[in-house]
Design a protein around this motif. Structure first.
Motif, short mmCIF file in Angstrom:
data_model
loop_
_atom_site.label_atom_id
_atom_site.label_comp_id
_atom_site.label_asym_id
_atom_site.label_seq_id
_atom_site.Cartn_x
_atom_site.Cartn_y
_atom_site.Cartn_z
N LYS A 106 69.62 -7.36 67.58
CA LYS A 106 70.47 -7.46 65.70
C LYS A 106 70.08 -6.83 65.38
CE LYS A 106 72.90 -10.91 67.80
NZ LYS A 106 74.60 -11.16 67.60
N PRO A 107 71.03 -6.05 64.57
CA PRO A 107 69.93 -5.09 63.29
C PRO A 107 69.75 -6.19 62.56
CG PRO A 107 72.72 -5.55 63.32
CD PRO A 107 71.96 -6.42 64.19
N TYR A 108 67.91 -5.55 62.29
CA TYR A 108 67.26 -6.23 61.19
C TYR A 108 66.76 -5.31 61.04
CZ TYR A 108 62.83 -6.32 64.63
OH TYR A 108 62.03 -5.59 65.84
N THR A 109 65.84 -5.81 60.07
CA THR A 109 65.25 -4.85 58.45
C THR A 109 63.71 -6.53 58.58
OG1 THR A 109 65.83 -3.52 58.28
CG2 THR A 109 64.11 -4.21 56.98
N ILE A 110 61.66 -6.02 59.13
CA ILE A 110 61.62 -7.35 58.34
C ILE A 110 61.26 -6.95 56.71
CG2 ILE A 110 58.64 -7.76 58.76
CD1 ILE A 110 58.79 -7.38 61.39
N ILE A 111 61.19 -7.82 55.78
CA ILE A 111 61.05 -8.29 54.63
C ILE A 111 59.43 -8.95 54.38
CG2 ILE A 111 62.23 -9.30 52.88
CD1 ILE A 111 63.82 -6.80 53.91
N SER A 112 58.97 -8.16 53.55
CA SER A 112 57.41 -8.86 53.50
C SER A 112 57.09 -8.53 51.67
CB SER A 112 56.30 -8.33 53.98
OG SER A 112 56.20 -7.02 53.93
N GLY A 113 56.05 -9.45 50.86
CA GLY A 113 56.07 -9.13 49.44
C GLY A 113 55.94 -10.20 49.22
N LEU A 114 55.57 -10.52 47.85
CA LEU A 114 55.85 -11.69 47.25
C LEU A 114 56.30 -11.48 46.16
CD1 LEU A 114 52.11 -13.20 47.52
CD2 LEU A 114 54.11 -14.17 48.25
N GLY A 115 57.31 -12.57 45.40
CA GLY A 115 58.10 -12.14 44.93
C GLY A 115 58.94 -11.31 44.46
N GLU A 116 58.75 -11.41 43.45
CA GLU A 116 60.06 -9.50 42.82
C GLU A 116 59.87 -8.30 44.00
OE1 GLU A 116 62.97 -7.41 40.84
OE2 GLU A 116 62.37 -9.57 40.50
N LYS A 117 58.79 -8.01 44.49
CA LYS A 117 58.67 -7.46 46.03
C LYS A 117 59.01 -7.74 47.18
CE LYS A 117 56.70 -3.48 47.55
NZ LYS A 117 57.32 -2.57 46.34
N ARG A 118 59.56 -8.99 47.34
CA ARG A 118 60.25 -9.05 48.03
C ARG A 118 61.99 -9.11 48.27
NH1 ARG A 118 57.84 -12.52 51.72
NH2 ARG A 118 58.79 -13.68 53.85
N PHE A 119 62.18 -9.15 46.56
CA PHE A 119 63.23 -8.85 46.19
C PHE A 119 63.46 -7.54 46.32
CE2 PHE A 119 66.75 -8.12 43.01
CZ PHE A 119 67.88 -8.60 43.68
N GLU A 120 62.87 -6.86 45.91
CA GLU A 120 63.29 -5.39 45.48
C GLU A 120 63.60 -4.42 46.79
OE1 GLU A 120 59.76 -3.55 43.51
OE2 GLU A 120 60.49 -4.47 42.04
N ASN A 121 62.22 -5.63 48.21
CA ASN A 121 62.17 -4.83 49.42
C ASN A 121 63.75 -4.96 50.08
OD1 ASN A 121 59.83 -3.15 49.57
ND2 ASN A 121 58.35 -4.88 50.41
N ALA A 122 64.55 -6.44 50.01
CA ALA A 122 65.72 -6.51 50.10
C ALA A 122 66.21 -5.73 50.06
CB ALA A 122 65.64 -8.46 50.64
N LEU A 123 67.02 -5.69 48.92
CA LEU A 123 68.02 -4.40 47.76
C LEU A 123 67.16 -3.19 48.87
CD1 LEU A 123 67.13 -5.79 44.41
CD2 LEU A 123 69.63 -5.75 45.98
N LYS A 124 66.61 -2.98 49.08
CA LYS A 124 66.56 -1.05 49.57
C LYS A 124 66.82 -1.29 51.25
CE LYS A 124 61.91 0.01 47.05
NZ LYS A 124 60.12 -0.17 47.64
N ALA A 125 66.32 -2.26 51.82
CA ALA A 125 67.14 -2.91 53.42
C ALA A 125 68.46 -2.80 53.36
CB ALA A 125 66.59 -4.04 53.90
N ILE A 126 69.29 -3.69 52.23
CA ILE A 126 70.54 -3.59 52.22
C ILE A 126 71.15 -1.61 51.35
CG2 ILE A 126 72.70 -4.26 50.78
CD1 ILE A 126 70.37 -7.07 50.42
N GLN A 127 70.63 -1.77 50.74
CA GLN A 127 71.24 -0.11 50.51
C GLN A 127 70.74 1.06 51.61
OE1 GLN A 127 68.18 0.19 47.26
NE2 GLN A 127 69.50 -0.86 45.45
N LYS A 128 69.81 0.92 52.02
CA LYS A 128 70.21 1.67 53.25
C LYS A 128 71.49 1.35 54.49
CE LYS A 128 64.46 2.11 54.62
NZ LYS A 128 64.03 1.97 55.39
N ILE A 129 71.14 0.57 54.37
CA ILE A 129 73.26 -0.09 55.19
C ILE A 129 73.91 0.85 54.48
CG2 ILE A 129 71.61 -0.43 57.10
CD1 ILE A 129 73.51 -3.57 55.56
N SER A 130 73.92 0.54 53.24
CA SER A 130 75.60 0.48 52.33
C SER A 130 76.09 1.86 52.04
CB SER A 130 75.00 0.17 50.86
OG SER A 130 74.54 -1.05 51.26
N ASN A 131 75.09 2.47 52.89
CA ASN A 131 75.31 4.55 51.95
C ASN A 131 76.04 4.73 53.38
OD1 ASN A 131 73.91 4.26 50.13
ND2 ASN A 131 72.44 4.37 50.65
#
Length: 185
Positions: A160-185
């Motif tokens: 399965k295609p995956y990315t590990i997401i770490s960080g607390l609070g807003e940083k976790r959210f930002e890291n998730a957004l970056k991972a999604i943006q990578k596959i959106s392009n």
């Protein structure tokens, strides 16, 4: 017994929030759905098992697994109809399969087959770097790293295609957004 319904396709991205308990999957799924102006699929097992616990004092039993997988898929398929280019799933059949192996040392064959066949564009594997939040159903605070490794092993074994997401609070959210943006392009 009823079978797991066939997975409906989405004209957009299907993303699973994945990993051990108390890592913020539900919170992050809601944040992402709000950000992308779409819907999320709640974790069916949470309400199912909480209702069972409240009524009987019992936690998950082996015979509950297929009902959970069926309920999760029905909720996902219903959400596909409402989704706006993205769908965020708070768990999937693979997560149920992994928990089955951890707790029962076996899994229903149909659940394993569904976990292999299900198609998602990305799994966000949430790291165990968040504080533990106890509740009636969570029971492995001391095994979080081992559970994380089990979930990552499952993603690899099921290819399965995956990315590990770490960080607390807003940083976790930002890291998730970056991972999604990578596959959106």
């Amino acid at each position: 017994m009823e079978k797991i319904p066939q997975q409906r396709a989405l004209n957009g991205l299907k993303i699973v929030l994945f990993g051990p308990e108390s890592t913020g999957k539900s919170t992050l799924a809601q944040q992402l759905a709000t950000h992308f102006n779409t819907v999320k699929v709640d974790e069916y097992a949470r309400d199912y098992l909480q209702d069972k616990f409240d009524a009987t004092g019992k936690v998950c039993e082996y015979h509950d697994l297929m009902s959970i997988a069926i309920g999760q898929r029905i909720a996902e398929n219903e959400a596909v109809e409402k989704a706006n280019k993205h769908l965020f799933c708070d768990t999937d059949a693979l997560e149920t399969f992994i928990y089955s192996i951890v707790y029962f040392n076996k899994a229903p064959l149909e659940l394993e087959e569904e976990a292999r066949q299900s198609k998602y564009d990305l799994y966000l594997l949430l790291h165990v770097d968040t504080p533990w939040t106890p509740d009636d159903l969570r029971d492995k605070p001391e095994d979080r790293n081992e559970m994380f490794q089990m979930f990552e092993k499952g993603l690899k074994e099921f290819n399965k295609p995956y990315t590990i997401i770490s960080g607390l609070g807003e940083k976790r959210f930002e890291n998730a957004l970056k991972a999604i943006q990578k596959i959106s392009n």
